[in-house]
Design a protein around this motif. Structure first.
Motif, PDB file in Angstrom:
ATOM      1  N   LYS A  48       0.956  -1.146   0.037  1.00 30.86           N
ATOM      2  CA  LYS A  48       0.098   0.060  -0.044  1.00 30.86           C
ATOM      3  C   LYS A  48       0.936   1.242  -0.124  1.00 30.86           C
ATOM      4  O   LYS A  48       0.301   2.282   0.135  1.00 30.86           O
ATOM      5  N   ARG A  50       2.015   2.283   2.769  1.00 34.92           N
ATOM      6  CA  ARG A  50       1.419   2.946   3.761  1.00 34.92           C
ATOM      7  C   ARG A  50       2.598   2.921   4.960  1.00 34.92           C
ATOM      8  O   ARG A  50       3.335   2.181   5.254  1.00 34.92           O
ATOM      9  N   SER A 134      -7.853  -0.774   3.933  1.00 35.73           N
ATOM     10  CA  SER A 134      -8.630  -0.758   2.852  1.00 35.73           C
ATOM     11  C   SER A 134      -7.691  -1.164   1.687  1.00 35.73           C
ATOM     12  O   SER A 134      -6.410  -0.610   1.866  1.00 35.73           O
ATOM     13  N   ASN A 136      -6.308   0.135  -1.190  1.00 36.78           N
ATOM     14  CA  ASN A 136      -6.079   1.084  -2.111  1.00 36.78           C
ATOM     15  C   ASN A 136      -4.526   1.400  -1.669  1.00 36.78           C
ATOM     16  O   ASN A 136      -4.027   1.345  -0.573  1.00 36.78           O
ATOM     17  N   SER A 142     -10.890   4.720  -1.158  1.00 34.81           N
ATOM     18  CA  SER A 142     -11.197   3.015  -0.991  1.00 34.81           C
ATOM     19  C   SER A 142     -11.761   2.488  -1.870  1.00 34.81           C
ATOM     20  O   SER A 142     -12.647   2.922  -2.635  1.00 34.81           O
ATOM     21  N   HIS A 221      -6.157  11.453   3.423  1.00 31.82           N
ATOM     22  CA  HIS A 221      -7.094  10.186   3.194  1.00 31.82           C
ATOM     23  C   HIS A 221      -8.236  10.548   2.128  1.00 31.82           C
ATOM     24  O   HIS A 221      -8.700  11.733   1.882  1.00 31.82           O
TER      25      HIS A 221
END
Ligand code: TXA
Ligand code: MG
Length: 319
Positions: A48, A50, A134, A136, A142, A221
């Motif tokens: 991700k 992330r 999620s 994405n 999302s 986000h």
């Protein structure tokens, strides 16, 4: 290579080997891996892009399973029994079996029981919880279909379990019982009023704060690539006359706009249908050459509040 299909046995096999599988839930698709295995969890963060300070929700099949991984106080248990399986996540003190990597070092873990039948069956067949944010790339909208997942994570996930379009369409409500109150960390389909009715406790909204205690509130986000403004559509259209604009509205159509530029989330004014369509429409608009997206505020109750929250977050990054 990423493949898409409906085969539970493929998902079970991959997850048991600590590989990643995208899973359908009633809220949005999740990017799942074995929550008890650090190497699987590392793969989730990296697929991700992330940041590793943003913790993951774990997914289990039953309230009994929650107790294996977290401390469930009586009020939290009441909430769990009322709203799980469903679009609801509880923040609870974690047990040591959950790696610190999952919670980004926090002593609390977010837990949820999704109600999508395919994913519930999957969870019943596994002897470990699934960590799943999620599905994405970090910061984007999302996914609510298997195709959305593929668009964002092709070659970054082994298998996408296709459970059709998500029924709710916005991420779960996140709540925490603390000092005789319920802290609402993220708005979703389960409302403050419903939690109050079940527990008799006041609900305090912490949504929109920038503290890292609630990292779900990070600014980047849910953002579309095209700038998005939230406000009165006719006024904003007037202010940006020279631009190529797409609008997102609840059920009304506006004069002076070409039909292909107007995205009406629910012509019959059904807020559940509007939430189902929100992220697909945001992604769809992003595929065209619009200069600007103008969205109107939705009714300030129930899922309308969650929609407004996501739209506000999508706009803030561009300001
Ligand atoms: O509906 C949902 O909740 C979906 C589906 C896939 O289950 N999941 C989801 O995950 O939205 P994610 O990672 O995109 O959002 C979870 C939010 C994150 O913003 C994260 O910061 C917050 O929950 N969160 C997770 N664990 C936490 C923790 N231990 N403490 C505070 N916040 C936490
Ligand atoms: Mg997310």
């Amino acid at each position: 290579m990423t493949t898409v299909g409906k085969k539970l046995e493929i998902a079970v096999a991959l997850l048991s080997e600590n590989e990643l599988v995208a899973i359908p839930t009633e809220t949005v698709y999740g990017l799942a891996g074995n929550a008890l295995n650090e190497s699987a969890v590392v793969k989730i963060y990296s697929a991700k892009d992330r940041p590793s300070f943003n913790p993951l929700i774990i997914h289990v099949a039953t309230v009994a399973a929650i107790k294996e991984y977290a401390e469930l106080d009586p009020i939290s248990q009441q909430l769990a029994e009322a709203f799980m399986p469903g679009p609801f996540t509880l923040l609870l003190p974690k047990k040591s079996i959950i790696p610190d990597l999952v919670t980004a070092g926090s002593s609390k873990v977010a837990v949820r029981i999704p109600r999508h039948p395919l994913t519930l069956r999957l969870l019943q067949q596994l002897n470990f919880p699934l960590a799943a944010p999620s599905a994405n790339p970090f910061g984007y909208v999302s996914p609510t279909t298997a195709k959305h997942v593929l668009d964002g994570l092709n070659n970054r996930v082994d298998y996408i379990l296709d459970g059709g379009p998500c029924e709710v369409g916005v991420e779960s409500t996140i709540a925490e019982v603390k000092d005789g109150q319920i802290i609402l960390h993220r708005l979703g389909a389960i409302t403050a009023e419903e939690m109050e009715a079940v527990t008799g406790l006041p609900v305090v909204q912490k949504v929109g704060t920038e503290s890292f205690e609630t990292p779900g509130q990070m600014k980047s986000h849910y953002a579309t690539k095209i700038p998005l403004y939230l406000g009165d559509i006719p006024t904003l259209l007037q202010e940006h006359k020279e631009k190529n604009i797409a609008t997102i509205s609840f059920c009304k159509s506006y004069e002076g706009l070409i039909s292909g530029h107007q995205y009406i989330l629910s012509p019959k004014c059904d807020i559940n249908e509007a939430a189902q369509h929100l992220f697909a429409v945001m992604r769809n608009i992003d595929e065209f050459n619009f200069d600007l997206i103008i969205a109107e505020p939705f009714p300030d109750k129930g899922l309308g509040r969650a929609i407004n929250d996501r739209l506000e977050r999508a706009q803030v990054i561009h300001k």
